[in-house]
Write a protein that holds these residues in place. Structure first.
Motif, PDB file in Angstrom:
ATOM      1  N   HIS A  16       0.826  -1.204   0.000  1.00  0.00           N
ATOM      2  CA  HIS A  16       0.000   0.000   0.000  1.00  0.00           C
ATOM      3  C   HIS A  16       0.864   1.258   0.000  1.00  0.00           C
ATOM      4  N   ALA A  17       1.896   1.276   0.819  1.00  0.00           N
ATOM      5  CA  ALA A  17       2.802   2.425   0.835  1.00  0.00           C
ATOM      6  C   ALA A  17       3.498   2.582  -0.508  1.00  0.00           C
ATOM      7  N   SER A  18       3.811   1.479  -1.149  1.00  0.00           N
ATOM      8  CA  SER A  18       4.525   1.524  -2.430  1.00  0.00           C
ATOM      9  C   SER A  18       3.678   2.138  -3.528  1.00  0.00           C
ATOM     10  N   TRP A  19       2.380   1.759  -3.614  1.00  0.00           N
ATOM     11  CA  TRP A  19       1.589   2.330  -4.705  1.00  0.00           C
ATOM     12  C   TRP A  19       1.289   3.806  -4.446  1.00  0.00           C
ATOM     13  N   ASN A  20       1.191   4.211  -3.185  1.00  0.00           N
ATOM     14  CA  ASN A  20       1.034   5.630  -2.889  1.00  0.00           C
ATOM     15  C   ASN A  20       2.265   6.425  -3.338  1.00  0.00           C
ATOM     16  N   ALA A  21       3.443   5.843  -3.148  1.00  0.00           N
ATOM     17  CA  ALA A  21       4.665   6.503  -3.603  1.00  0.00           C
ATOM     18  C   ALA A  21       4.666   6.662  -5.121  1.00  0.00           C
ATOM     19  N   MET A  22       4.143   5.669  -5.834  1.00  0.00           N
ATOM     20  CA  MET A  22       4.059   5.763  -7.296  1.00  0.00           C
ATOM     21  C   MET A  22       3.134   6.892  -7.725  1.00  0.00           C
ATOM     22  N   ILE A  23       2.007   7.047  -7.039  1.00  0.00           N
ATOM     23  CA  ILE A  23       1.075   8.132  -7.368  1.00  0.00           C
ATOM     24  C   ILE A  23       1.719   9.483  -7.053  1.00  0.00           C
ATOM     25  N   LEU A  30      -4.001  13.280  -9.900  1.00  0.00           N
ATOM     26  CA  LEU A  30      -5.361  12.886 -10.242  1.00  0.00           C
ATOM     27  C   LEU A  30      -5.370  11.983 -11.470  1.00  0.00           C
ATOM     28  N   ALA A  31      -4.545  12.301 -12.475  1.00  0.00           N
ATOM     29  CA  ALA A  31      -4.453  11.440 -13.656  1.00  0.00           C
ATOM     30  C   ALA A  31      -3.941  10.053 -13.275  1.00  0.00           C
ATOM     31  N   GLY A  32      -2.937  10.013 -12.402  1.00  0.00           N
ATOM     32  CA  GLY A  32      -2.418   8.723 -11.949  1.00  0.00           C
ATOM     33  C   GLY A  32      -3.465   7.912 -11.229  1.00  0.00           C
ATOM     34  N   ALA A 212       1.055   0.728 -10.327  1.00  0.00           N
ATOM     35  CA  ALA A 212       0.433   1.104  -9.054  1.00  0.00           C
ATOM     36  C   ALA A 212      -0.880   0.362  -8.857  1.00  0.00           C
ATOM     37  N   ALA A 213      -1.638   0.175  -9.941  1.00  0.00           N
ATOM     38  CA  ALA A 213      -2.914  -0.540  -9.853  1.00  0.00           C
ATOM     39  C   ALA A 213      -2.711  -1.987  -9.425  1.00  0.00           C
ATOM     40  N   ALA A 214      -1.729  -2.652 -10.046  1.00  0.00           N
ATOM     41  CA  ALA A 214      -1.468  -4.051  -9.684  1.00  0.00           C
ATOM     42  C   ALA A 214      -1.039  -4.168  -8.230  1.00  0.00           C
ATOM     43  N   THR A 215      -0.199  -3.233  -7.780  1.00  0.00           N
ATOM     44  CA  THR A 215       0.268  -3.240  -6.390  1.00  0.00           C
ATOM     45  C   THR A 215      -0.891  -2.979  -5.435  1.00  0.00           C
ATOM     46  N   SER A 242       1.700   0.609   7.302  1.00  0.00           N
ATOM     47  CA  SER A 242       2.123   1.135   6.006  1.00  0.00           C
ATOM     48  C   SER A 242       2.650   2.559   6.156  1.00  0.00           C
ATOM     49  N   ILE A 243       2.236   3.253   7.213  1.00  0.00           N
ATOM     50  CA  ILE A 243       2.732   4.606   7.471  1.00  0.00           C
ATOM     51  C   ILE A 243       4.243   4.578   7.697  1.00  0.00           C
ATOM     52  N   LEU A 244       4.709   3.591   8.447  1.00  0.00           N
ATOM     53  CA  LEU A 244       6.152   3.469   8.679  1.00  0.00           C
ATOM     54  C   LEU A 244       6.877   3.228   7.360  1.00  0.00           C
ATOM     55  N   PHE A 245       6.322   2.346   6.528  1.00  0.00           N
ATOM     56  CA  PHE A 245       6.932   2.096   5.220  1.00  0.00           C
ATOM     57  C   PHE A 245       6.918   3.368   4.366  1.00  0.00           C
ATOM     58  N   ALA A 246       5.813   4.114   4.401  1.00  0.00           N
ATOM     59  CA  ALA A 246       5.707   5.330   3.596  1.00  0.00           C
ATOM     60  C   ALA A 246       6.716   6.381   4.033  1.00  0.00           C
ATOM     61  N   VAL A 247       6.909   6.519   5.342  1.00  0.00           N
ATOM     62  CA  VAL A 247       7.885   7.494   5.838  1.00  0.00           C
ATOM     63  C   VAL A 247       9.291   7.116   5.388  1.00  0.00           C
ATOM     64  N   LEU A 248       9.605   5.837   5.450  1.00  0.00           N
ATOM     65  CA  LEU A 248      10.927   5.386   5.009  1.00  0.00           C
ATOM     66  C   LEU A 248      11.108   5.585   3.504  1.00  0.00           C
ATOM     67  N   ILE A 249      10.069   5.303   2.729  1.00  0.00           N
ATOM     68  CA  ILE A 249      10.147   5.522   1.281  1.00  0.00           C
ATOM     69  C   ILE A 249      10.297   7.008   0.979  1.00  0.00           C
ATOM     70  N   GLY A 250       9.510   7.842   1.686  1.00  0.00           N
ATOM     71  CA  GLY A 250       9.613   9.281   1.488  1.00  0.00           C
ATOM     72  C   GLY A 250      11.004   9.799   1.799  1.00  0.00           C
ATOM     73  N   TRP A 251      11.610   9.285   2.858  1.00  0.00           N
ATOM     74  CA  TRP A 251      12.955   9.706   3.250  1.00  0.00           C
ATOM     75  C   TRP A 251      14.003   9.226   2.252  1.00  0.00           C
ATOM     76  N   ALA A 252      13.926   7.935   1.835  1.00  0.00           N
ATOM     77  CA  ALA A 252      14.953   7.352   0.976  1.00  0.00           C
ATOM     78  C   ALA A 252      14.802   7.748  -0.492  1.00  0.00           C
ATOM     79  N   ALA A 253      13.555   7.812  -0.971  1.00  0.00           N
ATOM     80  CA  ALA A 253      13.336   8.040  -2.398  1.00  0.00           C
ATOM     81  C   ALA A 253      13.057   9.493  -2.761  1.00  0.00           C
ATOM     82  N   PHE A 254      12.367  10.222  -1.862  1.00  0.00           N
ATOM     83  CA  PHE A 254      11.962  11.588  -2.180  1.00  0.00           C
ATOM     84  C   PHE A 254      12.733  12.650  -1.411  1.00  0.00           C
ATOM     85  N   GLY A 255      13.598  12.222  -0.489  1.00  0.00           N
ATOM     86  CA  GLY A 255      14.362  13.186   0.287  1.00  0.00           C
ATOM     87  C   GLY A 255      13.562  13.913   1.345  1.00  0.00           C
ATOM     88  N   ASP A 256      12.432  13.340   1.787  1.00  0.00           N
ATOM     89  CA  ASP A 256      11.654  13.948   2.860  1.00  0.00           C
ATOM     90  C   ASP A 256      12.489  14.011   4.137  1.00  0.00           C
TER      91      ASP A 256
END
Length: 278
Positions: A16-23, A30-32, A212-215, A242-256
């Protein structure tokens, strides 16, 4: 909750955190989200047609869930236009378990042990800690009502789908028809508000939306299956890791930014998950 169900829900949380990162990564959120919904609908139809037709009493639950999912998708896309993944996601997901817990305790037959309730509350405290910096972060304040709208959609479809899947007796078919109904509802509304040019995007955006849809499909199918075997409120709370995963993805992939508040909140989330296992 058995260990296999626990492990499956944790994996669904990561998906769930992964597909949110894709969007979030897309130029037009909105298109995504529209592409994701359309692809999910096609996937759902392919799966649903291999299963027995749902009974008449199941269809109102599917329709109600489609409305909740459309609410969630729309508000989430708007929120991601305003703020970071590690800020929006905790708020959007954080309020939902609390709402589900209250409704489950008051109106449903699911029984939660006191330690499980404590786990949900600790988890909720960690989620609120994740979100508390929104007002002082310099991000748009409009992300807050949008994220809370997404949270209410999440609470709605969690309760509806947990009960609807149990009633149907076939969670695979239920999820399939749910995504078909969502594809019939959300894209027309989004196109009416965002314009017909919303889907004039390149192959990369379509591919990203399809992935993202498949995930997302896999994540939610696992969650609905788990709700047929364990208390709805407990599954809902565990999914919020999934919040913990999202925070880690945001930090590692997006530089949050990863500050002390986020680290402490992450620790509370881990503690809440541990308590829900007893």
């Amino acid at each position: 909750m058995t260990l296999p169900v626990f492990a499956a829900v944790m994996f669904a949380a990561f998906l769930h955190a992964s597909w949110n990162a894709m969007i979030k990564l897309g130029a037009s959120k909105l298109a995504g989200m529209v592409i994701l919904t359309l692809v999910q609908g096609a996937m759902g139809l392919a799966v649903a047609l291999t299963r027995p037709w749902p009974e008449a009493e199941v269809w109102p639950w599917i329709a109600a869930s489609a409305v909740c999912h459309a609410t969630y998708n729309g508000f989430l896309a708007l929120a991601y236009e305003q703020g970071d993944l590690s800020r929006v996601y905790p708020i959007a997901r954080g309020a939902a378990p609390m709402a589900v817990l209250v409704v489950s305790a008051l109106f449903l037959a699911d029984a939660l042990e006191p330690v499980a309730v404590a786990g949900v509350l600790v988890l909720g405290l960690g989620i609120l800690g994740m979100a508390r910096g929104a007002l002082g972060s310099g991000e748009s304040r409009r992300l807050i009502p949008y994220a809370l709208g997404a949270a209410m959609g999440t609470a709605g479809y969690t309760l509806v789908d947990g009960l609807g899947a149990r009633l149907s007796g076939d969670p695979v078919a239920y999820v399939g028809w749910l995504f078909v109904a969502s594809a019939l509802l959300f894209p027309p509304v989004a196109l009416a508000t965002g314009g017909r040019g919303l889907l004039r995007v390149g192959p990369r955006v379509w591919g990203q939306g399809a992935l993202a849809a498949a995930t997302s499909y896999g994540a939610y199918a696992i969650a609905v299956w788990a709700m047929t075997l364990a208390p709805i409120a407990l599954v809902s709370a565990l999914r919020e890791t999934s919040i913990l995963f999202a925070v880690l993805i945001g930090w590692a992939a997006f530089g949050d930014r990863m500050d002390r508040g986020k680290a402490v909140s992450a620790g509370l989330i881990v503690a809440g998950v541990a308590l829900t296992r007893f």
